[in-house]
Design a protein around this motif. Structure first.
Motif, mmCIF file in Angstrom:
data_model
loop_
_atom_site.group_PDB
_atom_site.id
_atom_site.type_symbol
_atom_site.label_atom_id
_atom_site.label_comp_id
_atom_site.label_asym_id
_atom_site.label_seq_id
_atom_site.Cartn_x
_atom_site.Cartn_y
_atom_site.Cartn_z
ATOM 1 N N ALA A 288 0.769 -1.116 -0.186
ATOM 2 C CA ALA A 288 -0.062 0.215 0.152
ATOM 3 C C ALA A 288 1.117 1.245 0.312
ATOM 4 C CB ALA A 288 -1.059 0.079 1.437
ATOM 5 N N GLY A 289 0.206 2.493 -0.801
ATOM 6 C CA GLY A 289 1.117 3.792 -0.738
ATOM 7 C C GLY A 289 0.085 4.550 0.554
ATOM 8 N N ALA A 290 0.805 5.599 0.121
ATOM 9 C CA ALA A 290 -0.258 6.412 1.051
ATOM 10 C C ALA A 290 -0.956 7.738 0.523
ATOM 11 C CB ALA A 290 0.999 6.806 2.166
ATOM 12 N N GLY A 291 -1.647 7.947 -0.965
ATOM 13 C CA GLY A 291 -2.160 8.546 -1.566
ATOM 14 C C GLY A 291 -1.404 9.816 -1.674
ATOM 15 N N ASP A 292 -1.237 10.932 -2.041
ATOM 16 C CA ASP A 292 -1.005 12.534 -2.599
ATOM 17 C C ASP A 292 -1.243 12.700 -1.491
ATOM 18 O OD1 ASP A 292 -0.223 15.035 -3.026
ATOM 19 O OD2 ASP A 292 -1.310 14.969 -5.261
ATOM 20 N N ILE A 293 -0.160 12.744 -0.086
ATOM 21 C CA ILE A 293 -0.001 13.883 1.120
ATOM 22 C C ILE A 293 -0.627 15.199 0.971
ATOM 23 C CG2 ILE A 293 0.787 13.842 3.420
ATOM 24 C CD1 ILE A 293 2.309 11.206 2.492
ATOM 25 N N HIS A 294 0.181 15.819 0.415
ATOM 26 C CA HIS A 294 -0.188 17.189 0.025
ATOM 27 C C HIS A 294 -1.544 17.724 -0.363
ATOM 28 C CE1 HIS A 294 3.700 18.030 1.517
ATOM 29 N NE2 HIS A 294 4.528 17.651 0.785
ATOM 30 N N ALA A 295 -1.997 16.531 -0.921
ATOM 31 C CA ALA A 295 -3.453 17.057 -1.716
ATOM 32 C C ALA A 295 -4.379 16.793 -1.051
ATOM 33 C CB ALA A 295 -3.879 16.706 -3.171
ATOM 34 N N LEU A 296 -4.300 15.541 0.107
ATOM 35 C CA LEU A 296 -5.591 15.117 0.958
ATOM 36 C C LEU A 296 -5.582 16.178 1.935
ATOM 37 C CD1 LEU A 296 -5.071 11.404 0.350
ATOM 38 C CD2 LEU A 296 -6.851 13.272 -0.781
ATOM 39 N N GLY A 297 -3.936 16.229 2.534
ATOM 40 C CA GLY A 297 -3.771 17.204 3.718
ATOM 41 C C GLY A 297 -3.774 15.968 4.683
ATOM 42 N N GLY A 298 -2.799 14.769 4.670
ATOM 43 C CA GLY A 298 -2.556 13.716 5.353
ATOM 44 C C GLY A 298 -2.310 12.556 4.075
ATOM 45 N N GLY A 299 -2.274 11.433 4.788
ATOM 46 C CA GLY A 299 -2.044 9.914 4.058
ATOM 47 C C GLY A 299 -2.516 8.726 5.148
ATOM 48 N N TRP A 300 -2.672 7.299 3.949
ATOM 49 C CA TRP A 300 -3.454 6.608 4.881
ATOM 50 C C TRP A 300 -2.175 5.406 5.122
ATOM 51 C CZ3 TRP A 300 -8.434 5.830 4.766
ATOM 52 C CH2 TRP A 300 -8.605 6.521 4.098
ATOM 53 N N VAL A 301 -2.095 5.260 6.497
ATOM 54 C CA VAL A 301 -1.009 4.677 7.194
ATOM 55 C C VAL A 301 -1.924 3.000 7.791
ATOM 56 C CG1 VAL A 301 -0.308 7.064 8.008
ATOM 57 C CG2 VAL A 301 -1.752 5.841 9.224
ATOM 58 N N VAL A 302 -0.853 2.177 7.942
ATOM 59 C CA VAL A 302 -1.083 0.575 8.052
ATOM 60 C C VAL A 302 -1.944 0.722 9.548
ATOM 61 C CG1 VAL A 302 -0.799 -1.638 8.275
ATOM 62 C CG2 VAL A 302 0.793 0.136 6.200
ATOM 63 N N LYS A 303 -2.779 0.295 9.908
ATOM 64 C CA LYS A 303 -4.069 0.149 11.505
ATOM 65 C C LYS A 303 -3.423 -1.064 11.733
ATOM 66 C CE LYS A 303 -7.783 1.726 14.045
ATOM 67 N NZ LYS A 303 -9.627 2.438 14.458
ATOM 68 N N ALA A 402 11.131 -7.103 20.416
ATOM 69 C CA ALA A 402 10.875 -6.805 18.748
ATOM 70 C C ALA A 402 10.941 -5.924 18.588
ATOM 71 C CB ALA A 402 9.877 -7.740 18.721
ATOM 72 N N PRO A 403 11.383 -4.643 17.446
ATOM 73 C CA PRO A 403 10.763 -3.585 17.430
ATOM 74 C C PRO A 403 9.263 -3.231 17.124
ATOM 75 C CG PRO A 403 11.236 -4.703 14.950
ATOM 76 C CD PRO A 403 11.569 -5.970 16.378
ATOM 77 N N GLN A 404 9.642 -2.088 17.372
ATOM 78 C CA GLN A 404 8.120 -1.712 17.646
ATOM 79 C C GLN A 404 7.396 -1.011 16.571
ATOM 80 O OE1 GLN A 404 5.997 -1.320 20.219
ATOM 81 N NE2 GLN A 404 8.208 -2.327 21.761
ATOM 82 N N SER A 405 6.020 -1.265 16.092
ATOM 83 C CA SER A 405 5.287 -0.941 14.853
ATOM 84 C C SER A 405 5.427 0.833 14.611
ATOM 85 C CB SER A 405 4.188 -0.995 14.921
ATOM 86 O OG SER A 405 4.149 -2.577 15.078
ATOM 87 N N PRO A 406 5.759 1.304 13.439
ATOM 88 C CA PRO A 406 5.878 3.084 13.889
ATOM 89 C C PRO A 406 4.766 3.655 13.761
ATOM 90 C CG PRO A 406 6.002 1.785 11.311
ATOM 91 C CD PRO A 406 6.222 0.388 12.727
ATOM 92 N N SER A 407 4.506 4.255 14.681
ATOM 93 C CA SER A 407 3.420 5.426 14.622
ATOM 94 C C SER A 407 2.804 5.547 13.139
ATOM 95 C CB SER A 407 3.418 6.964 15.737
ATOM 96 O OG SER A 407 4.321 7.535 15.274
ATOM 97 N N PRO A 408 1.185 6.417 13.371
ATOM 98 C CA PRO A 408 0.759 6.658 11.824
ATOM 99 C C PRO A 408 1.657 8.103 11.649
ATOM 100 C CG PRO A 408 -0.839 6.473 13.968
ATOM 101 C CD PRO A 408 0.344 6.413 14.539
#
Length: 553
Positions: A288-303, A402-408
C-alpha cells in the motif's frame, strides 16, 4: 457518493478454485462468499485469485452484493486469469495487464501460459475530490514449480512480473492516487522479487510495517537459519509471521489419513497452537502507498494487518482454501500541524468502520494433530539455499525485544522525508541489477535460444522424414498395403509434431526472446540512471543495443 471514509478494510485471498481439480470447490467458494458477507469489520475492497469460473464468481457476488455492490471478473488467456476485484465503491475503469513473460505453452500440465496470468487493474473512487481515487492491482504471479533452485527456469518469469507490478504501482502513485497491490505473489519476504516492488514503487508491505521482524521464509530457509531462531509454532507463524501457506492449520496441507478425519457429521478436528510449524510461509501480500499527502492534507497509514479466513467449512470441516487470507486496515491520518499543507478535506467516518477486530487467532484445540514427521522436516532442509534467489538478511534481534511498529505520524513522515537508511533502501543498488537480475535474463535467454534452435531443427527433420515416408509408399511392393499404412501414419504423426514445434519456434519463442530483450533493456537502463534506478522520470539513461537513451519506466 457516500461519505469519505476514515478507514479502508482490505482482503486478499487465493480461493483455490480450479475447475475439475480443486476439491469441494463449489462448497468452499460459496462459504468464502458467506464469510466475506458477515465479516467484521466489513471489507471495502476484496481481491480474489484462482476464482476461475463464472459460477463461483457469481456465487460470491450474490452473497456480498449488499456490502460490495461493485465488482469485476477479469478475462484473460484461453481459460481466464482467475482474478476478481470486489468493491464497496464504484469502479471507474479497469484493465487486464498481461505479463510479457508468463510460462510456456510446452508446459501444458502447469497451465500458467494458458490462463494468461497478469495484473487485474481497477480504478476505484471513494470520494468526490480529484485525489479520492484508489488504484487496485490484483495479481497471481507464476508459481515456483521448480522450487526456486538456482536453475529454476521460472525465476526469471517471477522477477519480470515483479518488475511489471512495480512499474504499474509507480505510475499510479505519480498520478497522486492511493495504490494497492494485492494477491498471491508466490514469493517470500525480502526475496529479490519482494525487494523490486518495495524499492521501485512508493509502497510498503503492510505486514512488515507492523511486524518488521517477521520471518523471511520457512524455518529451514537459509535466511531464517542465519537468524538462529527456533522453529515457530503454528500460532506464532500466524500472529507474527503472517504465514498464509503450508501451515498445519490448513487442512489441505494435512496427510490423506488426517483429512479422512474430516467430513459431514464428524467430530471437529483442530490444531494445537503449540504445534511446530517449520513449513509455514507468507506468499500472499498487500502493498500500500499513502496517497497524495499534500493534496489530501494527510495520508493513509497501516492500522491493522492479520491473517484471515482461517475458519473451517461448517459442514465439511475443511479449510476454505489452501491459502489463508491477508486482511488489513488503512486509516487516514492528517499531517502534523507543523507540516505546511493545504487544509484537509472534511472527512466523516462510515458506520461500519468503528471496529477493527482481529480474526487471525488460531482455533482452540479439541483434537490435536501430530506434528510433521521427521522425514518431512528433513526433506524440507534439503531444499536449495536459493529458494527465490539471493536474500537480504536482516539483523537478529531477540524474540522478546521485537522492534516497535511505527506510529501513524512516523509512517507519513517516512514518505515525506525519508531517513537516510530508508532512502538507501528505497533504491536498488546497481549491483542488484548487474549481479542478480541481468544474469537471470542472460541464462533464460540462452535457454530460449536453445529451445528455438532445437524445435526449428525438429521441424525440418520431421519434414524430411515425412517426405522419405511418402517416397517409401511409392516403392511399397504390391500386396504389402500394411507397410504403406504404417509409413503414412508415421509421416502424418511426425509432420504434425514437427509442425507444432516449428510454430512454437516461429511464434512463441521469438515472442519470448523479444520480451526478454525489452526486460533486459529496461533493467540496464534503470541501472544506468543516477542512484542505480531510482531517478526521476525526467532522468535519461544511456541506451543499450543500439537503442536511443530513454527512461527506465
Amino acid at each position: 457518493m457516500q461519505d469519505v471514509p476514515d478507514e479502508i478494510n482490505l482482503v486478499t485471498l487465493n480461493c483455490w478454485g480450479l475447475k475439475y481439480i480443486s476439491k469441494l470447490r463449489r462448497e468452499r467458494l460459496a462459504e468464502i462468499g458467506r464469510q466475506l458477507a458477515i465479516a467484521s469489520p466489513q471489507p471495502h475492497i476484496v481481491a480474489l485469485q484462482e476464482c476461475w469460473t463464472q459460477e463461483d464468481y457469481q456465487s460470491i457476488r450474490r452473497q456480498t452484493r449488499f456490502i460490495l455492490p461493485y465488482a469485476k471478473f477479469y478475462h484473460s488467456g484461453a481459460f481466464g486469469g482467475g482474478l476478481a476485484i470486489l468493491s464497496r465503491w464504484p469502479i471507474e475503469a479497469s484493465t487486464m495487464h498481461r505479463y510479457p513473460l508468463n510460462g510456456r505453452p510446452t508446459a501444458f500440465w502447469r497451465g500458467d501460459w494458458y490462463v494468461g496470468k497478469g495484473v487485474a487493474c481497477a480504478r476505484i473512487r471513494y470520494g468526490p475530490a480529484a485525489k479520492h481515487v484508489i488504484e487496485v492491482f490484483n495479481t497471481h504471479t507464476h508459481a515456483p514449480y521448480e522450487g526456486g533452485k538456482p536453475d529454476d527456469s521460472y525465476l526469471c518469469h517471477r522477477t519480470s512480473q515483479s518488475w511489471e507490478v512495480a512499474k504499474l504501482l509507480r505510475g499510479a502513485a505519480e498520478r497522486g492516487h492511493l495504490v494497492l497491490a494485492m494477491g498471491d505473489f508466490n514469493m517470500i519476504p525480502m526475496s529479490p522479487e519482494h525487494q523490486l516492488i518495495i524499492s521501485l514503487a512508493p509502497v510498503r508491505d503492510v505486514w512488515r510495517v507492523l511486524h518488521p521482524d517477521s520471518s523471511l521464509g520457512p524455518a529451514h530457509h537459509p535466511a531464517e537459519v542465519a537468524r538462529r531462531r527456533p522453529v515457530p509454532t503454528a500460532e506464532f507463524n500466524i500472529r507474527e509471521n503472517g504465514a498464509t501457506s503450508d501451515g498445519p492449520d490448513n487442512t489441505w496441507r494435512w496427510s490423506k489419513a488426517q483429512q479422512k478425519l474430516l467430513g459431514p457429521g464428524k467430530h471437529p478436528v483442530t490444531v494445537s497452537p503449540d504445534t511446530p510449524d517449520p513449513l509455514g510461509k507468507r506468499l500472499d501480500y498487500i502493498f500500500a502507498g499513502a496517497g497524495d499527502i499534500h493534496a489530501l492534507g494527510g495520508g493513509w497509514v497501516v492500522k491493522r494487518a492479520s491473517v484471515g479466513m482461517m475458519m473451517r467449512h461448517p459442514e465439511l470441516g475443511c479449510s476454505l482454501s489452501d491459502h489463508f487470507a491477508v486482511e488489513a486496515t488503512l486509516a487516514f491520518h492528517p499531517l502534523p500541524q507543523s507540516q505546511p499543507s493545504p487544509p484537509p478535506p472534511p472527512r466523516e467516518s462510515t458506520s461500519n468502520n468503528t471496529t477493527s477486530s482481529n480474526r487471525a487467532s488460531t482455533p482452540t484445540a479439541t483434537t490435536t494433530l501430530p506434528p510433521p514427521s521427521p522425514k518431512e522436516t528433513s526433506n524440507s532442509k534439503t531444499d536449495s539455499a536459493l529458494h527465490n534467489g539471493a536474500y537480504l538478511e536482516s539483523p537478529t534481534p531477540s524474540l522478546h525485544n521485537a522492534p516497535q511498529s511505527p506510529s501513524p505520524t512516523s509512517q507519513l513522515t517516512s514518505f515525506l522525508h525519508p531517513s537516510p537508511s530508508r532512502e538507501a533502501a528505497a533504491t536498488l543498488p546497481p549491483s542488484t541489477y548487474t549481479t542478480t537480475i541481468l544474469p537471470l535474463i542472460t541464462t533464460y535467454t540462452a535457454r530460449s535460444h536453445r529451445q528455438k534452435s532445437l524445435r526449428t531443427t525438429h521441424f525440418f527433420l520431421a519434414l524430411l522424414a515425412s517426405l522419405a515416408c511418402l517416397v517409401g509408399v511409392w516403392f511399397t511392393p504390391p500386396g504389402k498395403n500394411y507397410i504403406s499404412f504404417i509409413l503414412m501414419l508415421i509421416s502424418t504423426l511426425g509432420l504434425t509434431a514437427g509442425t507444432i514445434d516449428g510454430l512454437l519456434a516461429l511464434l512463441f519463442f521469438r515472442a519470448e526472446l523479444n520480451a526478454l530483450r525489452e526486460f533486459e533493456w529496461e533493467v540496464r537502463n534503470a541501472a544506468s540512471l543516477p542512484g542505480g534506478g531510482g531517478g526521476d522520470e525526467g532522468d535519461e539513461g544511456e541506451g543499450r543495443d543500439g537503442d536511443e537513451g530513454g527512461r527506465g519506466w
